[in-house]
Design an enzyme around this catalytic site. Structure first.
Site, short mmCIF file in Angstrom:
data_model
loop_
_atom_site.label_atom_id
_atom_site.label_comp_id
_atom_site.label_asym_id
_atom_site.label_seq_id
_atom_site.Cartn_x
_atom_site.Cartn_y
_atom_site.Cartn_z
N ASP A 189 0.78 -1.25 0.00
CA ASP A 189 0.00 0.00 0.00
C ASP A 189 0.81 1.30 0.00
OD1 ASP A 189 -1.49 -2.15 0.86
OD2 ASP A 189 -2.04 -1.27 2.77
N GLU A 192 -10.36 -2.25 4.55
CA GLU A 192 -8.99 -1.78 4.76
C GLU A 192 -8.80 -0.41 4.11
OE1 GLU A 192 -6.31 -5.66 5.21
OE2 GLU A 192 -6.75 -5.24 3.11
#
Ligand code: FRU
Length: 493
Positions: A39, A223
């Site tokens: 990420d 998330e």
């Protein structure tokens, strides 16, 4: 103070990152200096430059104890690597410095808000992870973890919300100059939710509301949330785990979700529409920033947990980001286009208009693996076509393709023939808007990736592939009466 664990990572990336040649990397997409990246974190503006941090395991091309990698840039396309900024080196984050975000404090320092993961041995011998939100403050290169970490823990979540899945804080400035943040969480019904907290100083936080939750409709744990205002609407982005398909809008697996609506007086999001963020194969965990000139720009991990084992096992780096994309709301939908800074990297231009296509053919000057090309397809006047197909990254054995069937409004992206040693998870089909048989595709290739912006960014499809770089052909074919316009630019290093 730089801990031994952080110093080891900095020494390692300095020593081994240098062995990766520019020609082995994408030209204008950020790729990890060495090892593994997931990420984007802390995507922000600080001291006049864009900063990008990310989930990082320098020591192998697999996920491992999470550090934060770091880079800075003037244009979000050319990045300067900076030393790793966080390492799992304390009691509260020893099992990983998970995703988070960044903001500039009033005193000029940069604050990182991230998830610290701690593992505790259970009576039966197994280990359980606890996730808390932690702060580190620094000068754009070195960061000091706050002495009173964590700043948010299981004590701060409402009843029925998990302290084991509580992660990925995204911090932002409220209108009055104070701070807000949204954090992903799991609820008792085993599905996702987004919690909202506020703070005067970035260090002491209070719970405000549950912004939105899945109720088991849009996947499990949510998330990497982001919450911002765009064109007069409230926009929530999140990446749900284990989503079930809904028509062709959402596929099975790790997905991305955009909710557009308005925030009510209880700070809960009243939904007006729900859509996928990207419709391709490799896209997850996007994060946004606001540029000094007021553009909302999003970047994402150009991978997905479902597909990230599909890469060359000897890769020295694995993991790159998407192109930064400008977001707007048009016709109630989130639309994306490449950041305009990309225009400055355009090189040689080749263009064609009104070219009839039938049997598979090529166009002079239209080839390459690093390019920005717009193709518009439409039926010839008084005619119609059943299928249009464009192949790219094409060699004697390989190709990837995007095809369109106007009768069904069906767009199909495929990398089955791109050289992967499995052909599962390499296809996506989506429904696009009806434009009387016309479709416009802006296709951006950068050695190992393709990003397709459909109909001026109404939908995007993103994927990576590791086809040998010699496969650089592009071909066009149609069944029926179709004509195309093509405008292609090389993108210069
Ligand atoms: C999303 C994610 C986050 C977590 C991070 C760990 O891709 O699972 O929820 O913080 O990756 O690397």
């Amino acid at each position: 103070m730089t801990s031994d664990i952080l110093q080891k990572a900095r020494d390692y990336e300095e020593r081994f990152g240098a062995f990766i040649g520019e020609s082995e990397r994408p030209v204008f997409h950020y790729s990890t200096r060495i090892g593994w990246l997931n990420d984007p974190n802390g995507f922000s503006v600080y001291n006049g430059r864009y900063h990008l941090f990310h989930q990082y395991h320098p020591y192998s091309n697999q996920w491992g104890p999470m550090h934060w990698g770091h880079a800075a840039s003037a244009d979000m396309l050319h990045w300067e690597y900076l030393p790793a900024s966080l390492a799992p080196d304390t009691e509260y984050d020893g099992a990983g410095c998970f995703s988070g975000s960044a903001v500039t404090l009033d005193d000029g320092r940069q604050l990182l808000l991230y998830t610290g993961v701690r593992e505790e041995q259970q009576p039966d011998g197994s280990k359980k992870a606890y996730q808390t939100q932690c702060v580190a403050v620094g000068d754009g290169v070195n960061y000091e973890k706050y002495a009173f970490n964590p700043v948010l823990s299981g004590r701060d979540v409402p009843e029925g919300f998990s302290e084991n899945d509580f992660r990925d804080p995204k911090i932002f400035r409220e209108r009055d100059g104070s701070f807000g943040c949204v954090v992903g969480c799991r609820t008792d019904d085993e599905s996702g939710a987004i919690l909202y907290f506020r703070s005067e100083d970035g260090f002491r936080w209070d719970f405000v509301s549950v912004v939105d939750r899945s109720w088991n409709e849009y996947g499990k744990m949510w998330e990497c949330p982001d919450l911002f205002e765009l064109d007069g609407k409230a926009v929530l982005l999140t990446s749900p785990q284990d989503m079930s398909p809904i028509g062709l809008e959402f596929h099975n697996g790790n997905e991305t979700l955009c909710v557009i609506g308005s925030m009510d007086e209880k700070n809960e999001l009243q939904r007006e529409s729900v859509q996928a963020i990207d419709y391709g194969i490799d896209f997850y965990a996007p994060q946004t920033l606001l540029t000094p000139d007021g553009r909302r720009v999003m970047i994402a991990w150009m991978q997905n947990w479902d597909t990230c084992t599909s890469h060359p096992s000897d890769a020295k780096w694995f993991g790159q980001m998407t192109l930064p994309r400008e977001l707007i709301i048009r016709g109630g939908r989130l639309c994306q286009n490449p950041i305009r800074e990309l225009d400055a990297m355009r090189g040689r231009r080749v263009s064609y208009e009104n070219i009839p296509v039938s049997a598979e053919t090529t166009l002079r000057g239209v080839y390459g693996r690093v390019l920005d090309m717009t193709v518009t397809v439409r039926p010839r006047s008084n005619g119609s076509y059943d299928l249009f197909r464009l192949k790219f990254a094409k060699g004697s054995q390989h190709y990837s393709s995007v095809s369109y069937r106007p009768a069904e409004q069906l767009l199909h992206l495929s990398r089955k023939m791109s050289g992967f040693n499995r052909d599962f998870v390499h296809d996506r089909r989506i429904i696009v808007a009806d434009r009387a048989g016309e479709i416009k595709l802006r296709i951006i290739l950068d050695r190992f990736s393709a990003e397709i912006f459909v109909n001026d960014g109404e939908q995007t499809l993103t994927m990576t592939y590791y086809t040998p770089l010699s496969a650089d052909g592009i071909s066009f074919e149609a069944h029926g009466d179709a004509v195309i316009d093509v405008e292609k630019y090389d993108v210069r290093a």
